[in-house]
Design an enzyme around this catalytic site. Structure first.
Site, mmCIF file in Angstrom:
data_model
loop_
_atom_site.group_PDB
_atom_site.id
_atom_site.type_symbol
_atom_site.label_atom_id
_atom_site.label_comp_id
_atom_site.label_asym_id
_atom_site.label_seq_id
_atom_site.Cartn_x
_atom_site.Cartn_y
_atom_site.Cartn_z
ATOM 1 N N GLY A 1 0.846 -1.203 0.000
ATOM 2 C CA GLY A 1 0.000 0.000 0.000
ATOM 3 C C GLY A 1 0.873 1.242 0.000
ATOM 4 O O GLY A 1 1.825 1.331 0.771
ATOM 5 N N ALA B 1 15.189 11.425 -1.246
ATOM 6 C CA ALA B 1 16.346 11.531 -0.351
ATOM 7 C C ALA B 1 17.407 10.495 -0.738
ATOM 8 O O ALA B 1 18.611 10.802 -0.753
ATOM 9 C CB ALA B 1 15.919 11.341 1.099
ATOM 10 N N VAL B 2 16.975 9.277 -1.072
ATOM 11 C CA VAL B 2 17.939 8.240 -1.497
ATOM 12 C C VAL B 2 18.688 8.720 -2.749
ATOM 13 O O VAL B 2 19.921 8.615 -2.837
ATOM 14 C CB VAL B 2 17.219 6.890 -1.788
ATOM 15 C CG1 VAL B 2 18.147 5.916 -2.518
ATOM 16 C CG2 VAL B 2 16.709 6.256 -0.491
ATOM 17 N N GLY C 1 4.486 -6.652 4.872
ATOM 18 C CA GLY C 1 4.530 -7.678 3.824
ATOM 19 C C GLY C 1 5.730 -7.459 2.916
ATOM 20 O O GLY C 1 6.450 -8.410 2.559
ATOM 21 N N ASP D 1 -0.486 1.924 8.339
ATOM 22 C CA ASP D 1 -1.051 1.094 9.412
ATOM 23 C C ASP D 1 -0.272 1.161 10.734
ATOM 24 O O ASP D 1 -0.809 0.850 11.785
ATOM 25 C CB ASP D 1 -1.120 -0.376 8.968
ATOM 26 C CG ASP D 1 -1.986 -0.561 7.736
ATOM 27 O OD1 ASP D 1 -2.805 0.333 7.448
ATOM 28 O OD2 ASP D 1 -1.836 -1.591 7.058
ATOM 29 N N GLY E 1 -6.226 0.409 8.577
ATOM 30 C CA GLY E 1 -5.242 -0.076 9.550
ATOM 31 C C GLY E 1 -5.067 -1.582 9.482
ATOM 32 O O GLY E 1 -4.306 -2.151 10.255
ATOM 33 N N LYS F 1 -25.860 16.016 24.392
ATOM 34 C CA LYS F 1 -24.729 16.300 23.492
ATOM 35 C C LYS F 1 -25.263 16.574 22.096
ATOM 36 O O LYS F 1 -26.334 16.101 21.728
ATOM 37 C CB LYS F 1 -23.826 15.075 23.418
ATOM 38 C CG LYS F 1 -22.846 14.966 24.544
ATOM 39 C CD LYS F 1 -21.771 13.977 24.142
ATOM 40 C CE LYS F 1 -20.786 13.784 25.257
ATOM 41 N NZ LYS F 1 -19.695 12.897 24.843
ATOM 42 N N GLU G 1 -10.814 -0.670 10.929
ATOM 43 C CA GLU G 1 -11.349 -1.599 9.920
ATOM 44 C C GLU G 1 -11.144 -3.061 10.315
ATOM 45 O O GLU G 1 -11.862 -3.949 9.848
ATOM 46 C CB GLU G 1 -10.740 -1.348 8.533
ATOM 47 C CG GLU G 1 -9.329 -1.836 8.355
ATOM 48 C CD GLU G 1 -8.839 -1.794 6.907
ATOM 49 O OE1 GLU G 1 -9.654 -1.789 5.978
ATOM 50 O OE2 GLU G 1 -7.610 -1.742 6.730
ATOM 51 N N ARG H 1 -5.090 7.499 2.637
ATOM 52 C CA ARG H 1 -3.783 7.047 2.158
ATOM 53 C C ARG H 1 -3.140 8.073 1.221
ATOM 54 O O ARG H 1 -1.936 8.008 0.960
ATOM 55 C CB ARG H 1 -3.935 5.705 1.452
ATOM 56 C CG ARG H 1 -2.897 4.719 1.928
ATOM 57 C CD ARG H 1 -3.250 3.315 1.627
ATOM 58 N NE ARG H 1 -3.149 2.993 0.228
ATOM 59 C CZ ARG H 1 -3.477 1.804 -0.267
ATOM 60 N NH1 ARG H 1 -3.939 0.862 0.535
ATOM 61 N NH2 ARG H 1 -3.369 1.559 -1.536
#
Ligand code: F6P
Length: 363
Positions: free
Chosen positions: A14, A25-26, A117, A141, A184, A233, A242, A277
């Site tokens: 993801g 940066a790399v 993963g 996540d 998540g 309220k 999730e 995301r």
């Protein structure tokens, strides 16, 4: 390790805001050290198939510079290299093929930017391939062991907060309850952290498994307590991770049917999903992206392999940056499993903290 002329970098799993900042940066760090950078397109799929693009170019004076047209990268979301959830990489034959492809392309080391993963894939690759592999944790996540923060988490939390603020505006106008589902996967971290900051009234977490009736009882009690009697309220906000199995729409329907006697109180479900995301990475995500990238390039120069660089890690070896450690990928995997099955000290501490404030949330 032999000479270090070329590093490849890929993003996998993801996408997470800040992945591009890490790649940028790399590129700059490597170019400054006269190391070429090759970008691998679409994660491990591109590594197996040898789909590469040059991210540095040679200058007439013998030095290296980032490829033209990449300087917009650091502030953007998603991943410009593309990503994939590569099923083929589970097959050892394809991992061996990827190793051969790297040799053919003259790649001396690989940086993998991704979630648990993807970093598992990095570990399996490092176990069979003599090309050093170093991981950088990036996943909204925050379910990766050996790093307090992964790249993307802070941006996702800020997006959730903004969404909750907007939903609260409309909820207060109509005396409504919102059930807001946040991503998540199996981790409730985003839900837990955003619940406190968004002043939610309740939070539902996979780390605290309960059956549907128990959840409905708690939420019904919350709604009666909040909307009934003197409290009156105007808004109730319930954040649901999730990873909690009951679908959010179903939960809202079942809850509504329990409070039909509370006239004018309506419940609205909303699944934020992939909205959280995307978007420009925050300062924090860009900052850790840069510093983790530095740690990764340094680790490669030291000839290290089968490791990840972690942010404020409680495990691993220190580096010259006090916030960055080098963590063996096997240790990362062990800690990740413990984070998710609830046996990690970090998960226990998170649950303990949320339990302490839960009574306050519902006030
Ligand atoms: O791992 C990141 C994540 O966004 C999880 O929170 C979510 O469960 C999953 O990816 C969604 O995956 P996809 O984008 O493949 O639907």
């Amino acid at each position: 390790m032999g000479s270090l002329d070329t590093i490849a970098v890929l993003t996998s799993g993801g996408d997470a805001p800040g992945m591009n900042a890490a790649v940028w940066a790399v590129i700059k760090l490597a170019a400054a050290r006269k190391i070429r950078v090759i970008g691998v397109e679409r994660g491990y799929d591109g590594l197996i198939d040898g789909v590469f693009q040059d991210l540095t170019r040679d200058l007439a004076d013998g030095s290296l510079a980032p490829e033209i047209g990449l300087d917009w990268l650091a502030g953007t979301g998603g991943t410009f290299l593309g990503s994939s959830r590569c099923i083929r990489f589970l097959d050892p034959a394809h991992r061996a093929g990827a190793c051969a492809t790297m040799h053919d392309a003259g790649i001396d080391a690989l940086i993998v930017i991704g979630g648990n993963g993807s970093l598992t894939g990095a570990h399996h690759l490092a176990s069979v391939c003599d090309v050093p592999v170093v991981g950088i944790p990036a996943s909204i996540d925050n379910d990766i062991g050996g790093t307090t923060d992964a790249i993307g988490v802070d941006t996702a939390l800020n997006t959730i907060l903004e969404a909750c603020d907007r939903l609260s505006d409309t909820a207060r106008s109509h005396q409504r309850a919102f059930i807001v589902e946040v991503m998540g996967r199996r981790s409730g971290y985003l839900a837990m952290a955003s619940a406190v900051a968004a002043t939610a009234d309740a939070v539902l977490l996979p780390e605290r498994p309960r059956d549907e009736t128990e959840i409905l009882d708690e939420l019904e009690g919350l709604l009666r307590h909040s909307f009934d009697g003197g409290r009156s309220k105007r808004r109730v906000l319930i954040i649901k991770a999730e990873g909690v199995p009951t679908p959010t729409l179903l939960l809202a329907e079942r809850l509504q049917s329990r409070i039909l006697d509370l006239e004018d109180v309506t419940i609205r479900p909303i699944v934020l999903g992939h909205l959280i995301r995307g978007g420009h990475p925050t300062f924090h995500d860009r900052m850790i992206a840069g510093r983790l990238a530095l740690g990764a390039v340094n680790a490669i120069e030291h000839g290290t392999t089968d490791v990840m660089v972690g942010w404020q890690s409680t495990i691993g070896e220190p580096t010259s940056d006090p916030n960055v450690s080098v963590v063996a990928l096997t240790d990362m995997l062990t800690e990740t499993a413990a984070l998710l099955d609830g046996t990690s000290e970090v998960t226990r501490m998170r649950l303990h903290l949320i339990q302490q404030v839960e009574g306050v949330l519902a006030l």
